[in-house]
Design a protein around this motif. Structure first.
Motif, PDB file in Angstrom:
ATOM      1  N   GLN A   1     -14.455   6.155  -7.221  1.00 31.61           N
ATOM      2  CA  GLN A   1     -14.401   5.585  -5.869  1.00 31.61           C
ATOM      3  C   GLN A   1     -15.783   5.615  -5.226  1.00 31.61           C
ATOM      4  O   GLN A   1     -16.186   4.668  -4.561  1.00 31.61           O
TER       5      GLN A   1
ATOM      6  N   GLN B   1      -8.786   0.870  -3.333  1.00 29.55           N
ATOM      7  CA  GLN B   1      -8.960   1.430  -2.001  1.00 29.55           C
ATOM      8  C   GLN B   1      -9.920   0.581  -1.169  1.00 29.55           C
ATOM      9  O   GLN B   1      -9.693   0.338   0.015  1.00 29.55           O
TER      10      GLN B   1
ATOM     11  N   TYR C   1       0.827  -1.203   0.000  1.00 30.99           N
ATOM     12  CA  TYR C   1       0.000   0.000   0.000  1.00 30.99           C
ATOM     13  C   TYR C   1       0.867   1.263   0.000  1.00 30.99           C
ATOM     14  O   TYR C   1       0.544   2.243  -0.673  1.00 30.99           O
TER      15      TYR C   1
ATOM     16  N   LYS D   1     -11.038   9.816 -10.503  1.00 31.05           N
ATOM     17  CA  LYS D   1     -10.626   8.909  -9.433  1.00 31.05           C
ATOM     18  C   LYS D   1     -11.602   8.971  -8.257  1.00 31.05           C
ATOM     19  O   LYS D   1     -12.049   7.945  -7.738  1.00 31.05           O
TER      20      LYS D   1
ATOM     21  N   THR E   1       0.600   4.100  -2.868  1.00 28.09           N
ATOM     22  CA  THR E   1       0.262   5.496  -2.587  1.00 28.09           C
ATOM     23  C   THR E   1       1.411   6.430  -2.956  1.00 28.09           C
ATOM     24  O   THR E   1       1.182   7.531  -3.465  1.00 28.09           O
TER      25      THR E   1
ATOM     26  N   SER F   1       1.725   8.858   0.516  1.00 31.46           N
ATOM     27  CA  SER F   1       1.109  10.020  -0.128  1.00 31.46           C
ATOM     28  C   SER F   1       1.888  11.301   0.147  1.00 31.46           C
ATOM     29  O   SER F   1       1.849  12.238  -0.652  1.00 31.46           O
TER      30      SER F   1
ATOM     31  N   SER G   1     -17.321   1.808  -5.278  1.00 32.38           N
ATOM     32  CA  SER G   1     -17.057   1.207  -3.969  1.00 32.38           C
ATOM     33  C   SER G   1     -18.060   0.099  -3.632  1.00 32.38           C
ATOM     34  O   SER G   1     -17.664  -1.011  -3.259  1.00 32.38           O
TER      35      SER G   1
ATOM     36  N   ASP H   1      -0.721   8.102  -5.708  1.00 35.13           N
ATOM     37  CA  ASP H   1      -1.244   9.282  -5.028  1.00 35.13           C
ATOM     38  C   ASP H   1      -0.214  10.403  -4.960  1.00 35.13           C
ATOM     39  O   ASP H   1      -0.583  11.574  -4.869  1.00 35.13           O
TER      40      ASP H   1
ATOM     41  N   ARG I   1      -6.982   2.545  -9.080  1.00 35.77           N
ATOM     42  CA  ARG I   1      -6.623   3.010  -7.736  1.00 35.77           C
ATOM     43  C   ARG I   1      -7.868   3.172  -6.876  1.00 35.77           C
ATOM     44  O   ARG I   1      -7.861   2.817  -5.681  1.00 35.77           O
ATOM     45  N   ALA I   2      -8.945   3.688  -7.445  1.00 36.43           N
ATOM     46  CA  ALA I   2     -10.171   3.891  -6.682  1.00 36.43           C
ATOM     47  C   ALA I   2     -10.762   2.567  -6.211  1.00 36.43           C
ATOM     48  O   ALA I   2     -11.196   2.433  -5.064  1.00 36.43           O
TER      49      ALA I   2
ATOM     50  N   GLY J   1      -0.019   4.327   4.246  1.00 34.63           N
ATOM     51  CA  GLY J   1      -0.556   4.974   3.049  1.00 34.63           C
ATOM     52  C   GLY J   1      -0.358   6.473   3.079  1.00 34.63           C
ATOM     53  O   GLY J   1       0.002   7.095   2.070  1.00 34.63           O
TER      54      GLY J   1
END
Length: 205
Positions: A74, A134, A31, A70, A35, A164, A78, A39, A130-131, A160
């Protein structure tokens, strides 16, 4: 008021003292790499990639659309990602999304100076994968640590957030000193290697 209405429960077993800075599991390492790459570095450099192919205004707008996509994906995917993870297994679906992300980053690398349409499509694919990841990574963390899910979530979030934060700091230096081909292929390779490293985990990791 709602918290005050919760029933009183007895004290559980005393918790063992833990380190202030948590040691990462293999999932946390994976992760962190994702990120840091997506990210951090990807988010900062996409406008720089586009500015050589289109006008600065179009580059900013296109990069903004990719990043908005993104967040939108998400929100929309989701629940879908959660349902698919329940049906096909969160681990399997996570591996598929990781493979899509790696391929998309490689496509960004090879199209950076040549094909703006393919570049935008590849960027959108990175943002979408990426979304979805998560949601899946949280599900995998809960499956691996059913007795201590909250701690696994907090450690995952810590690493994470570190990724980022470090990614943007590295982005400018790397973009100036490394070619776009090398940078994005490097990110694709790092994510693939961290995913393989995660799959080689011991049972208790």
């Amino acid at each position: 008021p709602l918290a005050g209405m919760l029933p009183t429960v007895g004290r559980g077993a005393p918790r063992q003292p833990r380190a202030l800075f948590p040691k990462p599991s293999r999932l946390d390492v994976m992760y962190f790499v994702m990120t840091l790459s997506v990210d951090g570095i990807f988010t900062i450099t996409i406008t720089l990639l586009l500015k050589d192919l289109v006008s600065v205004e179009s580059a900013v707008l296109s990069a903004g659309l990719v990043l908005a996509l993104k967040g939108l994906v998400q929100v929309i995917l989701s629940p879908v990602g959660g349902a698919l993870g329940e049906r096909f297994g969160a681990q399997r679906l996570m591996m598929l999304m990781q493979a899509i992300m790696v391929v998309a980053l490689a496509l960004v690398a090879v199209s950076a100076d040549r094909w703006p349409v393919l570049l935008l499509l590849s960027m959108a694919l990175v943002a979408m994968s990426r979304a979805v990841l998560q949601v899946l990574i949280l599900a995998v963390a809960a499956q691996r640590h059913p007795d201590d899910a909250m701690r696994s979530f907090s450690v995952l979030a810590t690493w994470g957030d570190i990724g980022s934060a470090v990614g943007p700091l590295l982005a400018g230096f790397l973009f100036v000193n490394v070619s776009a081909l090398g940078l994005y292929l490097g990110m694709a390779t790092a994510i693939a290697a961290s995913a393989i490293f995660d799959r080689m985990r011991p049972q208790n990791d």
